[in-house]
Design a protein around this motif. Structure first.
Motif, PDB file in Angstrom:
ATOM      1  N   PHE A 101       0.820  -1.133   0.143  1.00 27.16           N
ATOM      2  CA  PHE A 101       0.045  -0.107  -0.195  1.00 27.16           C
ATOM      3  C   PHE A 101       0.517   0.940   0.138  1.00 27.16           C
ATOM      4  O   PHE A 101       0.797   2.363  -0.225  1.00 27.16           O
ATOM      5  CB  PHE A 101      -1.110  -0.212   1.318  1.00 27.16           C
ATOM      6  CG  PHE A 101      -1.554  -0.954   0.502  1.00 27.16           C
ATOM      7  CD1 PHE A 101      -2.967  -0.468   0.549  1.00 27.16           C
ATOM      8  CD2 PHE A 101      -2.357  -2.217   1.189  1.00 27.16           C
ATOM      9  CE1 PHE A 101      -3.847  -1.490   0.111  1.00 27.16           C
ATOM     10  CE2 PHE A 101      -3.245  -2.791   1.307  1.00 27.16           C
ATOM     11  CZ  PHE A 101      -3.785  -2.348   0.883  1.00 27.16           C
ATOM     12  N   GLY A 141       3.568   1.984  -2.042  1.00 29.19           N
ATOM     13  CA  GLY A 141       3.781   2.194  -3.264  1.00 29.19           C
ATOM     14  C   GLY A 141       2.387   3.226  -3.560  1.00 29.19           C
ATOM     15  O   GLY A 141       1.183   3.235  -2.809  1.00 29.19           O
ATOM     16  N   LEU A 142       1.908   3.754  -5.059  1.00 29.15           N
ATOM     17  CA  LEU A 142       1.295   4.974  -5.027  1.00 29.15           C
ATOM     18  C   LEU A 142       0.673   4.346  -6.096  1.00 29.15           C
ATOM     19  O   LEU A 142       0.750   3.647  -7.495  1.00 29.15           O
ATOM     20  CB  LEU A 142       2.858   5.819  -6.131  1.00 29.15           C
ATOM     21  CG  LEU A 142       1.629   7.237  -5.781  1.00 29.15           C
ATOM     22  CD1 LEU A 142       1.258   7.955  -4.800  1.00 29.15           C
ATOM     23  CD2 LEU A 142       2.097   8.114  -6.627  1.00 29.15           C
ATOM     24  N   HIS A 143      -1.256   4.028  -6.021  1.00 28.38           N
ATOM     25  CA  HIS A 143      -2.153   3.762  -6.640  1.00 28.38           C
ATOM     26  C   HIS A 143      -2.802   4.494  -7.397  1.00 28.38           C
ATOM     27  O   HIS A 143      -4.172   3.880  -6.029  1.00 28.38           O
ATOM     28  CB  HIS A 143      -1.912   1.923  -6.425  1.00 28.38           C
ATOM     29  CG  HIS A 143      -0.940   1.154  -6.596  1.00 28.38           C
ATOM     30  ND1 HIS A 143      -0.429   1.219  -7.657  1.00 28.38           N
ATOM     31  CD2 HIS A 143      -0.428   1.106  -5.301  1.00 28.38           C
ATOM     32  CE1 HIS A 143       0.317  -0.503  -7.370  1.00 28.38           C
ATOM     33  NE2 HIS A 143       0.764   0.523  -5.808  1.00 28.38           N
ATOM     34  N   SER A 148      -4.929   5.352  -9.042  1.00 26.90           N
ATOM     35  CA  SER A 148      -6.285   5.067  -9.480  1.00 26.90           C
ATOM     36  C   SER A 148      -7.179   4.350  -8.666  1.00 26.90           C
ATOM     37  O   SER A 148      -8.835   3.488  -8.909  1.00 26.90           O
ATOM     38  CB  SER A 148      -6.138   4.965 -10.971  1.00 26.90           C
ATOM     39  OG  SER A 148      -5.367   3.017 -10.823  1.00 26.90           O
ATOM     40  N   ALA A 149      -6.502   3.756  -7.832  1.00 23.44           N
ATOM     41  CA  ALA A 149      -7.328   2.685  -6.746  1.00 23.44           C
ATOM     42  C   ALA A 149      -8.290   2.778  -5.534  1.00 23.44           C
ATOM     43  O   ALA A 149      -7.473   3.363  -4.642  1.00 23.44           O
ATOM     44  CB  ALA A 149      -6.404   1.550  -6.675  1.00 23.44           C
ATOM     45  N   PRO A 150      -9.180   3.371  -5.764  1.00 24.53           N
ATOM     46  CA  PRO A 150     -10.465   3.966  -4.936  1.00 24.53           C
ATOM     47  C   PRO A 150      -9.838   3.052  -2.753  1.00 24.53           C
ATOM     48  O   PRO A 150      -9.759   3.567  -2.129  1.00 24.53           O
ATOM     49  CB  PRO A 150     -11.864   3.182  -4.894  1.00 24.53           C
ATOM     50  CG  PRO A 150     -12.031   2.980  -6.140  1.00 24.53           C
ATOM     51  CD  PRO A 150     -10.478   2.623  -6.939  1.00 24.53           C
ATOM     52  N   ILE A 151      -9.511   1.609  -3.055  1.00 23.87           N
ATOM     53  CA  ILE A 151      -9.544   0.784  -1.984  1.00 23.87           C
ATOM     54  C   ILE A 151      -8.428   1.383  -1.378  1.00 23.87           C
ATOM     55  O   ILE A 151      -7.498   1.391  -0.288  1.00 23.87           O
ATOM     56  CB  ILE A 151      -9.215  -1.034  -2.312  1.00 23.87           C
ATOM     57  CG1 ILE A 151     -10.249  -1.191  -2.569  1.00 23.87           C
ATOM     58  CG2 ILE A 151      -8.795  -1.657  -1.248  1.00 23.87           C
ATOM     59  CD1 ILE A 151     -10.404  -3.182  -3.505  1.00 23.87           C
ATOM     60  N   TRP A 152      -7.167   1.904  -2.441  1.00 24.33           N
ATOM     61  CA  TRP A 152      -5.608   2.155  -2.049  1.00 24.33           C
ATOM     62  C   TRP A 152      -5.826   3.722  -1.616  1.00 24.33           C
ATOM     63  O   TRP A 152      -5.673   3.628  -0.477  1.00 24.33           O
ATOM     64  CB  TRP A 152      -4.874   2.329  -3.045  1.00 24.33           C
ATOM     65  CG  TRP A 152      -4.210   2.957  -2.584  1.00 24.33           C
ATOM     66  CD1 TRP A 152      -2.341   2.190  -2.593  1.00 24.33           C
ATOM     67  CD2 TRP A 152      -3.016   4.495  -3.097  1.00 24.33           C
ATOM     68  NE1 TRP A 152      -1.765   3.555  -2.551  1.00 24.33           N
ATOM     69  CE2 TRP A 152      -1.814   5.030  -2.369  1.00 24.33           C
ATOM     70  CE3 TRP A 152      -3.696   5.687  -3.525  1.00 24.33           C
ATOM     71  CZ2 TRP A 152      -1.434   6.217  -2.007  1.00 24.33           C
ATOM     72  CZ3 TRP A 152      -3.290   6.850  -3.147  1.00 24.33           C
ATOM     73  CH2 TRP A 152      -1.978   6.935  -2.723  1.00 24.33           C
ATOM     74  N   TRP A 188      -5.267   4.531   2.545  1.00 22.19           N
ATOM     75  CA  TRP A 188      -4.673   5.669   3.575  1.00 22.19           C
ATOM     76  C   TRP A 188      -5.457   6.238   4.469  1.00 22.19           C
ATOM     77  O   TRP A 188      -5.510   6.794   5.316  1.00 22.19           O
ATOM     78  CB  TRP A 188      -3.894   5.794   2.301  1.00 22.19           C
ATOM     79  CG  TRP A 188      -2.585   5.553   1.932  1.00 22.19           C
ATOM     80  CD1 TRP A 188      -2.500   5.051   0.720  1.00 22.19           C
ATOM     81  CD2 TRP A 188      -1.338   5.683   2.258  1.00 22.19           C
ATOM     82  NE1 TRP A 188      -1.077   4.754   0.668  1.00 22.19           N
ATOM     83  CE2 TRP A 188      -0.498   5.671   1.796  1.00 22.19           C
ATOM     84  CE3 TRP A 188      -1.490   6.217   3.970  1.00 22.19           C
ATOM     85  CZ2 TRP A 188       1.049   5.204   2.219  1.00 22.19           C
ATOM     86  CZ3 TRP A 188       0.208   6.096   4.427  1.00 22.19           C
ATOM     87  CH2 TRP A 188       0.868   5.646   3.335  1.00 22.19           C
ATOM     88  N   ASN A 204     -16.244   0.506 -11.289  1.00 23.67           N
ATOM     89  CA  ASN A 204     -16.650  -0.350 -12.738  1.00 23.67           C
ATOM     90  C   ASN A 204     -17.982  -0.324 -12.974  1.00 23.67           C
ATOM     91  O   ASN A 204     -18.671  -0.313 -13.186  1.00 23.67           O
ATOM     92  CB  ASN A 204     -17.452  -1.654 -11.220  1.00 23.67           C
ATOM     93  CG  ASN A 204     -15.865  -1.667  -9.930  1.00 23.67           C
ATOM     94  OD1 ASN A 204     -14.686  -2.324 -10.464  1.00 23.67           O
ATOM     95  ND2 ASN A 204     -16.469  -1.704  -8.911  1.00 23.67           N
ATOM     96  N   THR A 205     -17.350   0.359 -14.530  1.00 24.03           N
ATOM     97  CA  THR A 205     -18.484   0.425 -15.318  1.00 24.03           C
ATOM     98  C   THR A 205     -19.054  -0.456 -15.550  1.00 24.03           C
ATOM     99  O   THR A 205     -20.260  -0.106 -16.492  1.00 24.03           O
ATOM    100  CB  THR A 205     -17.765   1.859 -16.348  1.00 24.03           C
ATOM    101  OG1 THR A 205     -16.490   0.792 -16.783  1.00 24.03           O
ATOM    102  CG2 THR A 205     -17.339   3.099 -15.824  1.00 24.03           C
TER     103      THR A 205
END
Lengths: 194, 263, 765
Positions: free
Chosen positions: B80, B82-84, B86-90, B94, B145-146
């Motif tokens: 975690f 790391g830099l993500h 675009s991921a809402p879970i990331w 945080w 999740n389109t």
């Protein structure tokens, strides 16, 4: 770098599922999960009929919705354009499963998301993916879409109708279907209200 | 007629444990927001809410850990870092982590000396930031999740608002009178969203919602409606509002795992 | 991104360091155990056993487990590819439901009650031998019948009965499958069709399939070749009451009224001859009886055929003309399963004659001439009897038994020389023409292959000795007095498989690992039994390795070399031109030519030219029961295979959508199938579909098991075999026509069964 893709000629495919079983064995896919399956659908009315036999698997999209939603970087794209999962980084949160428009991913009980890898372990040895190698109808071609001399590029160039699943999603799949039997292209589920 | 050899992975991928998380994370994020505001305003009740927020965050994280099939493999914890973005879970991870650190920075003051030197406004601001992220993240985690039409952009509003309804209801039940007005507003807003939501759906998705989740959705709607309109007895209203919001979040998570038609 | 992450990690190095003191051990924990292909993998040549096609395979073995099988390029059957059944076959070897030890039926318990005690091989074999010898003493050696199917059946249906002296040895693959086409081929071409239909697919330009389910029966090489033919641009016409997979690929689909195929064939011959479209030179050079044929088919106009077949006369004419335009590269391949309505030899004759009119037999794009490979037998003293269970049957000729031996118990009921398995059941009950008191069942499924199950059960209950040799506790196996558990194909050697082919070849099966549990290979069981029966002289080999090595030496090889090759290919003589170079012709008929008119049939009292008999009509309210194959299953032997069952866990009954609506069946509803004799099968899911005519229903064969010990197979779907309580005997081939059975549908509740996936998950847990 290569851009690996697969084409499936639906005019050749008889939906025998040799590919699906080969995949299950090669990758020891657990019961209840699939990396590859066949959808069989009839179109028309007696006696003017066609049947679409459509194998489906991970499309290794060029614009994969499953990769950006991964919070740990476990889902990623290789330089060859394959969408893969690093099992040791995966926390099995299911975000990628939710994001996939193709139902291609599942959570392995051992604690990671999994799906078709295009048999990367076989590609590494210079072999074809298990589904391609076993197909008794020559329906599948696997190779580098960027190499104009590859069989897949040449076949695509000569091909008539080309389709991908859910083009409207903007995922740019690299599993390409040729010769959909229906003039309208790939079939879609008709939602029923019964 | 469609037939299969082997089946696509259309089964439920998020189970009741995940639905529980979506409730808990709403409570945790909402409680953190209340605590942040109370801290910034130096409200006398702030400590109670800071403790509650910390407790809910820990409980939520525990549920996440316990339900994960990867729970005995900790190698991913640092990932975690790391830099993500675009991921809402990331973001969610945080946000919760930041909120937890900030709440602890305030509530542990009596025991940890150096924390006393930090002015409460700083952790208060951090908590505000973290809580807003934690509040927003569930809606984003679904709306991104389109391919799941039930999880449309309404999620961005439904999840934070129902989270606020839940925590304000809890505050009311705990006797915090300041929550009363806000709770009513949250209930009214939730009700409005709940009524509007089906109309924002494409037909196939709406049909699915009515087929698979009608009972739960209607029940949640009824509870929230009563909560929004039953001003006379705020405690009852709070309890019903809380239940309705929990139910609504649960239904949306479970029933929303509907793949859009087109395959 | 990478750089960013690295700096981020540096920043948090302290925190990470602190936590990793506690987490160091788990840091390195991996999500996934090393998959099989990263371990040391041995490759072993073998032959697939998940159907009769016998593709050469390469098994990938790690320790005592085969994880994957693949075809290999050098093998003319697989050519590097495999069908789903072949791919999934290894899963059977590790099936926990397998028979694991010899079993003897508890003394005093009833047959079929399934009460067994474990025994040693010694005890089980002694028991069998003692019983056999006493039966021989009392009734003669012919009182024991030998039924079998599969690659190992040679030991138990060809060799052992011939050595023992019983002519009553039979395979279901003859009279329940190929007999009419083989007998008809003998009467027409004087040659067998053989296991591998000799069609020159890659060169053909026009294909007419009649009831031929390519794509659903997934015979590997045939499917490959047929696909290749289509890729090469061959036109495809499919004649079938059902819109089969092949029909889905066809340029024309002719939804024929069931049972009227011969009418269609006669009309096509009529057009070819009336419009002068047949291959005159070929007919003149290679055939006899054209004049009689021309006179015979004169009345069979397309208009006449339209009334019988419900195919428009215009379409019949067009197809005949298109065929003629592509001749000799137009072909009507024979199906494998040809026992349809009872007059099947005549239908197959009509098919062959039509092919001959197109001039395609022995020519590119038509039929090639298959030759068996050269391979000698292991030298033994002469066997008392000639093995005659068959596959391919010769034309009838005066036939006598060696001194002191009785004729087959089915002799006289039909013309052909091969045994009709279903005709050996009656003598077990009536004792006529003489008693059959003992039975061996090797690999065959008695209840899912032989029609009229109640009769079979009655016969089994009357036997003095019933021995089953099998891999799984199939329902019929659990009726036996002694059950011998055989090692599966991955755990044993078998005799060499010699395949008649365009390029004749020999292939080897060798074990990938030792047999699991207390199971034994068929060759060992036969030899040990032979020893106890006083037939030791006929089993002179030390072991199977020595046996195979000796046979291979006749083709200049040895076993060790063959183990590295898997397959040995020889040269064939596929074309008429190859034969003419040697001044011969391949036709083994009396005239030495293709017999359009069969003098031999005339002499035996049968129609010398094919005559159409209309099918009997279905009773009011009933549908004709049609059946076929699933691409992922073989007969009744794969329904306990976990991998294949996950692909397709049950069959469903195809019912025309309008009929379904009329009867009130919605998609996904369940029905019972009740036949004309009141036998009920199911519940089975209703597939309401446009893909079938209104006068027939269709199910795939092999489901509807009633074997308690087969946890995946038991109780799923419906069995066509149980519904086939009647059959129509083909008086020429002895084939049992199975399509004169009828069913009606009754509403049924959905069966309460655990899903296959559920059972597999519980097994894993």
């Amino acid at each position: 770098m290569a851009r690996l893709g697969m084409l499936i000629d639906l005019s050749a495919c008889v939906g025998c599922a040799a590919c699906a079983v080969a995949c299950k064995m090669e990758n020891q896919v657990p019961a209840g999960a699939s990396r590859l399956w066949i959808r069989e659908r009839e179109v028309g009315t007696f006696p003017n009929l066609t049947v679409e036999f459509r194998p489906e698997q991970c499309n290794h999209c060029e614009n994969p919705p499953c990769v950006p939603v991964c919070p740990t970087g476990a889902s990623y794209q290789t330089p060859d354009g394959l969408v893969q999962v690093d099992y040791n980084k995966c926390i099995a949160c299911g975000a990628c499963v939710a994001a996939c428009p193709y139902d291609a991913r599942y959570i392995n009980k051992k604690g990671y998301a999994d799906k078709c890898t295009f048999c990367s372990h076989r590609i590494a040895k210079g072999q074809q993916p298990a589904c391609v190698e076993t197909c008794p109808t020559y329906a599948r071609v696997f190779g580098d879409l960027d190499d104009p001399n590859s069989e897949i590029s040449k076949t695509l160039k000569a091909a008539g109708r080309q389709d991908v699943l859910r083009p409207e999603m903007g995922t740019r799949p690299k599993v390409i279907y040729l010769n959909a039997p229906s003039k309208k292209g790939l079939t879609q589920e008709v939602t029923r209200h019964d | 007629m469609t037939e299969f050899y082997s089946l696509p992975n259309t089964g439920e991928f998020w189970h009741w444990t995940n639905a529980l998380h979506f409730v808990l994370v709403g409570l945790a994020g909402g409680m953190a927001l209340l605590a942040a505001i109370l801290t910034l305003r130096q409200h006398p009740e702030r400590n109670r809410y800071l403790w509650l927020a910390a407790l809910l965050i820990v409980l939520d994280l525990f549920v996440l850990w316990a339900e994960s099939p990867a729970r005995w493999r900790f190698s991913h914890v640092w990932l975690f870092l790391g830099l993500h973005p675009s991921a809402p879970i990331w973001w969610g991870a945080w946000g919760l982590a930041l909120s937890l650190v900030a709440t602890l920075a305030v509530v542990l003051k009596p025991w940890v000396g150096f924390l006393r030197r930090i002015p409460e406004q700083l952790p208060g601001l951090l908590l505000l930031l973290g809580s807003l992220v934690a509040l927003a993240y569930p809606g984003f985690a679904l709306a991104v999740n389109t391919t799941r039409p039930l999880w449309n952009s309404m999620m961005l509003f439904l999840f934070p608002i129902t989270a606020l309804l839940m925590v304000l209801a809890v505050a009311l039940l705990l006797g915090s009178e300041w929550a009363r007005r806000w709770e009513s507003w949250a209930a009214v807003l939730s009700l409005g969203l709940l009524v509007a939501y089906p109309f924002t759906l494409p037909e196939a998705a709406r049909t699915h919602l009515l087929h698979e989740g009608l009972l739960g959705y209607a029940l949640a709607g009824l509870l929230i409606a009563v909560a929004a309109l039953l001003f006379r007895n705020p405690r009852w209203a709070a309890a019903l509002g809380l239940a309705g919001a929990v139910g609504l979040r649960w239904v949306l998570v479970m029933v929303g795992q509907f793949q859009s038609p087109g395959l | 991104m990478k750089l960013e992450r690295r700096s981020f990690l540096k920043l948090s190095a302290a925190a990470v360091g602190a936590v990793s003191v506690g987490g160091a051990a788990t840091l390195v924990s991996r999500a996934k155990a090393a998959p099989w292909y990263t371990q040391e993998v041995r490759q072993v040549f073998s032959i697939c056993e998940n159907c009769f096609w016998r593709c050469g395979i390469k098994a990938s073995v790690v320790g005592n487990r085969v994880y994957k099988v693949e075809g290999y390029k050098e093998n003319p059957k697989s050519r590097g590819m495999l069908c789903p059944r072949g791919q999934g076959a290894p899963a059977q070897t590790y099936d926990p439901d397998r028979l694991k030890k010899p079993l003897i039926r508890v003394e005093g318990s009833e047959r079929g009650a399934g009460q067994y005690r474990e025994a040693t091989w010694e005890e089980a074999l002694d028991y069998i031998a003692k019983k056999m010898l006493s039966l021989k003493e009392q009734y003669g050696p012919e009182s024991i019948a030998f039924f079998g199917h599969g690659t190992g059946d040679g030991w138990f249906v060809d060799f052992l009965p011939a050595a023992w002296g019983s002519p009553n040895a039979a395979k279901p693959s003859v009279s329940l499958c190929t007999a009419p086409r083989e007998v008809a081929a003998q009467y027409t071409f004087g040659r067998a069709i053989g296991g591998h239909e000799p069609i020159d697919w890659p060169n053909t330009r026009y294909i007419v399939l009649i009831g031929h389910h390519i794509g659903e029966d997934t015979h590997n090489t045939q499917l490959q070749d047929w696909s290749q033919a289509r890729k090469n641009g061959a036109k495809l016409v499919v004649v079938d009451p059902r819109f089969s997979t092949a029909a889905a690929k066809a340029d024309r689909w002719l939804p024929i009224k069931p049972g009227t195929d011969t009418a269609l064939l006669l009309a096509w011959m009529h057009v070819l001859i009336a419009e002068n479209l047949y291959d005159k030179a070929y007919v003149q050079k290679y055939t006899v009886g054209f004049e009689q044929l021309a006179a015979h088919v004169k009345p069979y106009t397309p208009e006449w055929a339209e009334k019988e077949t419900e195919i428009p006369a215009q379409v019949i004419r067009e197809v005949a003309r298109e065929m003629a335009r592509h001749k000799p590269k137009a072909v009507l391949p024979p199906t494998r399963h040809t026992v349809w309505y009872g007059n099947d030899t005549q239908r197959m004759r009509a098919l062959y004659i039509l092919n001959a009119l197109l001039g395609n037999y022995g020519r590119e794009g038509g039929f090639y001439i298959a030759m068996p490979p050269y391979l000698e037998k292991y030298p033994t003293p002469p066997l008392p009897l000639e093995p005659n269970a068959g596959g391919c049957s010769g034309p009838a000729k005066a036939e006598s038994e060696p001194e002191g031996y009785k004729p087959r118990a089915d002799k006289g009921k039909f013309l052909a020389k091969s045994t009709a398995i279903q005709e050996l059941i009656e003598p077990m009950i009536t004792g006529k023409p003489y008693p059959i008191q003992g039975l061996f069942a090797y690999g065959i499924n008695l209840f899912h292959a032989i029609p009229n199950v109640p009769r079979t059960k009655e016969a089994l209950s009357k036997l003095d000795l019933y021995v089953a040799i099998d891999v799984l506790p199939q329902e019929h196996v659990m009726w036996a007095d002694v059950i011998l558990p055989e090692a599966t194909y991955l755990e044993r050697y078998d005799d060499l498989v010699a395949v008649a082919h365009k390029t004749p070849f020999i292939e080897l099966r060798m074990p990938a690992h030792e047999p699991l549990w207390d199971t034994k290979p068929g060759w060992w069981i036969a030899k040990e039994l032979g020893k106890r029966l006083g037939l030791e002289q006929f089993f002179p080999w030390k072991d199977i390795e020595e046996y195979l090595d000796t046979r291979l030496q006749s083709v200049g090889l040895d076993l060790e070399t063959m183990k590295q090759m898997g397959t040995m290919v020889q040269n064939g003589k596929p074309w008429l031109t190859d034969w003419e170079k040697e001044n011969t012709l391949p036709f083994g008929t009396l005239s030495g030519k293709i017999e359009l008119y069969s003098e031999a049939l005339a002499k035996a009292g049968f129609d010398p030219l094919p005559v159409y008999e209309p099918p009997e009509a279905a009773p009011e309210g009933f549908y004709r029961l049609l059946y076929g194959r699933s691409p992922v299953h073989t007969f009744a032997r794969t329904q306990n295979n976990p991998v294949l069952m996950e692909m397709e866990p049950s069959n469903s009954v195809w019912l025309n959508a309008e009929e379904a609506q009329r009867l009130g069946f919605k998609a996904g509803d369940y029905a019972y199938l009740v036949n004309q004799d009141g036998v009920r099968e199911g519940p089975v899911r209703v597939k309401a579909t446009q893909r079938i005519r209104k006068d027939a229903v269709y199910i795939t064969h092999g489901f509807g098991h009633k074997a308690k010990g087969m946890s995946l197979a038991n109780g799923r779907g419906a069995s066509d075999s149980y519904l086939q309580t009647r059959y129509t005997l083909d008086p020429i081939s002895g084939g049992a026509g199975l399509r004169n059975n009828y069913v009606k549908l009754e509403k049924a509740p959905a069966p309460r069964l655990k899903s296959v996936v559920q059972i597999l998950k519980e097994r894993r847990a």
